[in-house]
Design an enzyme around this catalytic site. Structure first.
Site, PDB file in Angstrom:
ATOM      1  N   GLU A 233       0.823  -1.217   0.000  1.00  0.00           N
ATOM      2  CA  GLU A 233       0.000   0.000   0.000  1.00  0.00           C
ATOM      3  C   GLU A 233       0.854   1.264   0.000  1.00  0.00           C
ATOM      4  O   GLU A 233       1.688   1.454   0.893  1.00  0.00           O
ATOM      5  CB  GLU A 233      -0.922   0.011   1.234  1.00  0.00           C
ATOM      6  CG  GLU A 233      -1.887   1.197   1.224  1.00  0.00           C
ATOM      7  CD  GLU A 233      -2.892   1.179   2.381  1.00  0.00           C
ATOM      8  OE1 GLU A 233      -3.012   0.140   3.059  1.00  0.00           O
ATOM      9  OE2 GLU A 233      -3.533   2.217   2.596  1.00  0.00           O
TER      10      GLU A 233
ATOM     11  N   LYS B 223      -7.087  -0.627  11.666  1.00  0.00           N
ATOM     12  CA  LYS B 223      -6.566  -1.098  10.379  1.00  0.00           C
ATOM     13  C   LYS B 223      -5.330  -0.288   9.988  1.00  0.00           C
ATOM     14  O   LYS B 223      -4.345  -0.836   9.504  1.00  0.00           O
ATOM     15  CB  LYS B 223      -7.655  -0.983   9.310  1.00  0.00           C
ATOM     16  CG  LYS B 223      -7.277  -1.564   7.947  1.00  0.00           C
ATOM     17  CD  LYS B 223      -6.534  -0.583   7.046  1.00  0.00           C
ATOM     18  CE  LYS B 223      -6.210  -1.199   5.705  1.00  0.00           C
ATOM     19  NZ  LYS B 223      -5.269  -0.394   4.909  1.00  0.00           N
TER      20      LYS B 223
ATOM     21  N   ASP C 268       4.277 -14.270  11.320  1.00  0.00           N
ATOM     22  CA  ASP C 268       2.992 -14.676  10.740  1.00  0.00           C
ATOM     23  C   ASP C 268       1.975 -13.570  11.007  1.00  0.00           C
ATOM     24  O   ASP C 268       1.502 -13.402  12.126  1.00  0.00           O
ATOM     25  CB  ASP C 268       2.586 -15.997  11.407  1.00  0.00           C
ATOM     26  CG  ASP C 268       1.243 -16.528  10.929  1.00  0.00           C
ATOM     27  OD1 ASP C 268       0.410 -15.740  10.433  1.00  0.00           O
ATOM     28  OD2 ASP C 268       1.034 -17.735  11.073  1.00  0.00           O
TER      29      ASP C 268
END
Lengths: 440, 440
Positions: A85, A278, A294
């Site tokens: 992004e 987010k 992970d």
């Protein structure tokens, strides 16, 4: 309609590509060539990457960038970030620079406990099970000695093993609930191996127990939890409010007030909290990926933590007290700097080198800082010029690249779109107009 | 201690690497060479990847694999997955094959609504604001016409604009809460551009309004929400319980019962639910990344949805009724198949080609199926042989690769570790013993 295939995983990489190409992309040669264009020239290095997962056809590229100028606990870092992004790395670098001049980031690891559970059903008397468990607990530890010996040498091991009665949630449901310390490893393999041993020992001992005679124990599953509310790190920035003077023409108090309002809204309104967090994860995941951890495990643990009090809420906090503006995050992060991909993926090794080979605790601190920085930059933009200004600049560049604009065309169109919103269609129109004018 | 740097983003890529190398990795030539080894030979293609973000130094590799044999609504797919975790693609392929023979996956998009909000404070009378808003609403739509015209041609646009009184959560807090349809785009840029226009129009009209005279409106921020509980897709598998006969020697009823218990536990116990859903996200994110979507947005929306009823819970459900075993997922997914990286990243274009150029709705269906398949495979393993069997096999291979084991050494050690748990230390020991024996 395409036909199913048997034995796909046993085919060579070339044969796999052939089948996918014939079956789904009309066997177009340029599509096959594309996958191979992304292979490394060094075949043994490529093979290393191929073997990380199954049915590998090529390498998916995420840009690997670096955000410099992070002052964390008086130490300067450049933080590697792998992310697709636009504006995430730029925002991190901007926040780092801002706080570099205002004392930097301070961090504290509040806990490193990991959790694993054996889930089972038992249809007998709970008190009998409790007596049985008292005798079982040292046996569980003994049976795991081969697994725990090495972990103990590194400062980890099994901290606690409890029996939990979950009948009130689900009839006959019980757990062996265990707490682990895993030193510099994330610890999933260690914890799962211990738990599967617990399950075997539980079943063996139950079968021989006179106390449990006439009742049955049925193990459903044994697995670590990615919910780690006791494996938490705090990162903070703070400065006298006077040092916030002049941001977009506002006074220090005005800017601090806006930032605090933005956090209050994220605490009061889940629709906003989800997006707020987010943005934090943009920073966190970029470092998690670059360091071979992970990100699905981290994401699950973080968002569940954000919802732990019954309403989904903000992970960051802000205050203005006695003339001091403070902004901080508390976030659960189960990370490793040994094991897994950390010893295998060359670019992960590079990232850990750049971060001065951190311990797992140090990596928790760095990752939390990346999340806090990202949130600071996002709120800073949101409460001043709006998020779209930075986004749209990158968006415009992406569209222009896609159209094959020349450097001089890019320059002219960037000027043109300073005054209006760049949508895909109006950029295409403006580009075509410019091209038509220049070819007249 | 390293020194901070000004103007880093303006340096060339080579100069950036030089600075990072000198400042953080003792200028070791092999570390610089490593970053460059991962560059594409084709410079203009490499430049495209470099420009996706800021301060790009190299390409971070995630393996790109494919899971074949997915039958979804009677159509056969191979699903591209970009993921670093071993066994995710293998698990997907296994679940796909299992359900290929039992009717495949069925899906249904339950909604595609996206949400955005202008957050503001207002210190006047709520009824006056409501009257003001009734006049404002058509003006907001008119002022956005330049943005919405094209979206409307593609079947999207602004569905609803509401004023929301949030005073009970936070004093003086109100929202313009808007609902959008964004056709095949994920829509973040479109929504944010509309919202920032709403904010401008709101402030302009408020300043001129006699109704609001004497009170003030202060916009804090304008931004889409990644919480999308009305942008949801359902995916289901089901078959007569007799068709589950013989899995690891169990009867169909026994297997179905175990699977249902595993789901019940994930519904009753957040510690388990987080890990249960994390496994689902292994499948979802792998496809989200391969198709150029934003996995942080998806993760945030999904986990908040899992927590929406006050307790974090399972995203999948299972039942056995009238001899039919059913297993399904309902999951919010805001995805795009146009815009963003989808038109730019060559490997994203490849993934979308392999998926037969899906619409955003079709991609929602495919991604939900990947999540459901992953959960089925994980629970299948957990309630039968345990998760470690598959994991440890890959783990063992990774350790052996790291040690530089030959194919014949690998073969022997794989046999040896069929009977015992592979930890890093005992694999190293066994490997060294084997080497020592062969060089005697």
């Amino acid at each position: 309609m395409p036909q199913a295939i048997a034995g796909f995983s046993k085919l060579s990489k070339d044969a796999k590509i052939e089948w996918v190409s014939k079956t789904f992309t009309q066997d177009k040669p340029e599509i096959k060539a594309l996958l191979k264009q992304y292979w490394l020239e060094d075949q043994s290095l490529q093979q290393l990457h191929d073997e990380f997962i199954e049915n590998t056809l090529s390498n998916f590229f995420l840009p690997l960038g670096v955000a410099p100028n992070f002052l964390i606990n008086e130490q300067l870092y450049a933080i590697p970030m792998a992310i697709e992004e636009s504006s995430v790395v730029a925002a991190a670098a901007k926040a780092a620079k801002f706080w570099l001049d205002r004392g930097g980031f301070k961090t504290e690891v509040l806990g490193t406990e990991k959790i694993g559970q054996v889930h089972f059903f038992y249809d007998g008397d709970t008190e009998k099970l409790q007596h049985f468990f008292e005798k079982l607990e040292p046996i569980l530890r003994k049976d795991c000695a081969a697994l725990t010996d090495n972990m103990e040498k590194r400062g980890g091991g099994i901290s606690k093993i409890e029996l939990r009665d979950k009948n009130s949630d689900l009839q006959h449901y019980y757990q062996i609930h265990a707490v682990f310390e895993t030193a510099n490893a994330m610890g999933a393999n260690f914890i799962n191996s211990c738990l599967e041993q617990f399950a075997k020992s539980l079943q063996r001992e139950a079968a021989q127990s006179s106390l449990l005679a006439g009742s049955s124990i049925e193990v459903v599953m044994s697995i670590l939890s990615n919910y780690v509310p006791q494996c938490v790190v705090k990162a903070t920035v703070s400065c006298p409010v006077a040092e916030l003077e002049g941001i977009e023409g506002a006074s220090g108090e005005e800017f601090a007030k806006k930032m605090i309002q933005a956090v209050q809204i994220a605490k009061a309104e889940p629709h906003r909290a989800v997006t707020h967090n987010k943005g934090i994860m943009n920073g966190i995941d970029a470092v998690v990926i670059a360091t071979g951890n992970d990100f699905r495990a981290v994401e699950a643990g973080v968002h569940a933590y954000a919802a732990k009090d019954g309403m989904y809420s903000s992970l960051t906090h802000a205050s203005l007290q006695d003339g001091i503006f403070s902004f901080w995050i508390e976030v659960p992060l189960a990370l490793g700097t040994v094991g897994g991909l950390t010893n295998l993926h060359p670019l992960v090794k590079w990232s850990l080198e750049v971060l001065q080979r951190p311990s797992a605790k140090q990596l928790m601190e760095i990752v939390a800082v990346a999340g806090l920085a990202q949130n600071f930059a996002a709120l800073h933009a949101l409460v001043t010029s709006g998020i779209q200004k930075g986004h749209m600049k990158m968006h415009l560049m992406n569209i222009l690249n896609q159209l094959g604009a020349t450097p001089s065309e890019k320059e002219q169109l960037i000027q043109e779109f300073k005054q209006q919103t760049a949508t895909h269609s109006n950029v295409v129109q403006a580009f075509e107009k410019l091209r038509a004018a220049s070819t007249k």
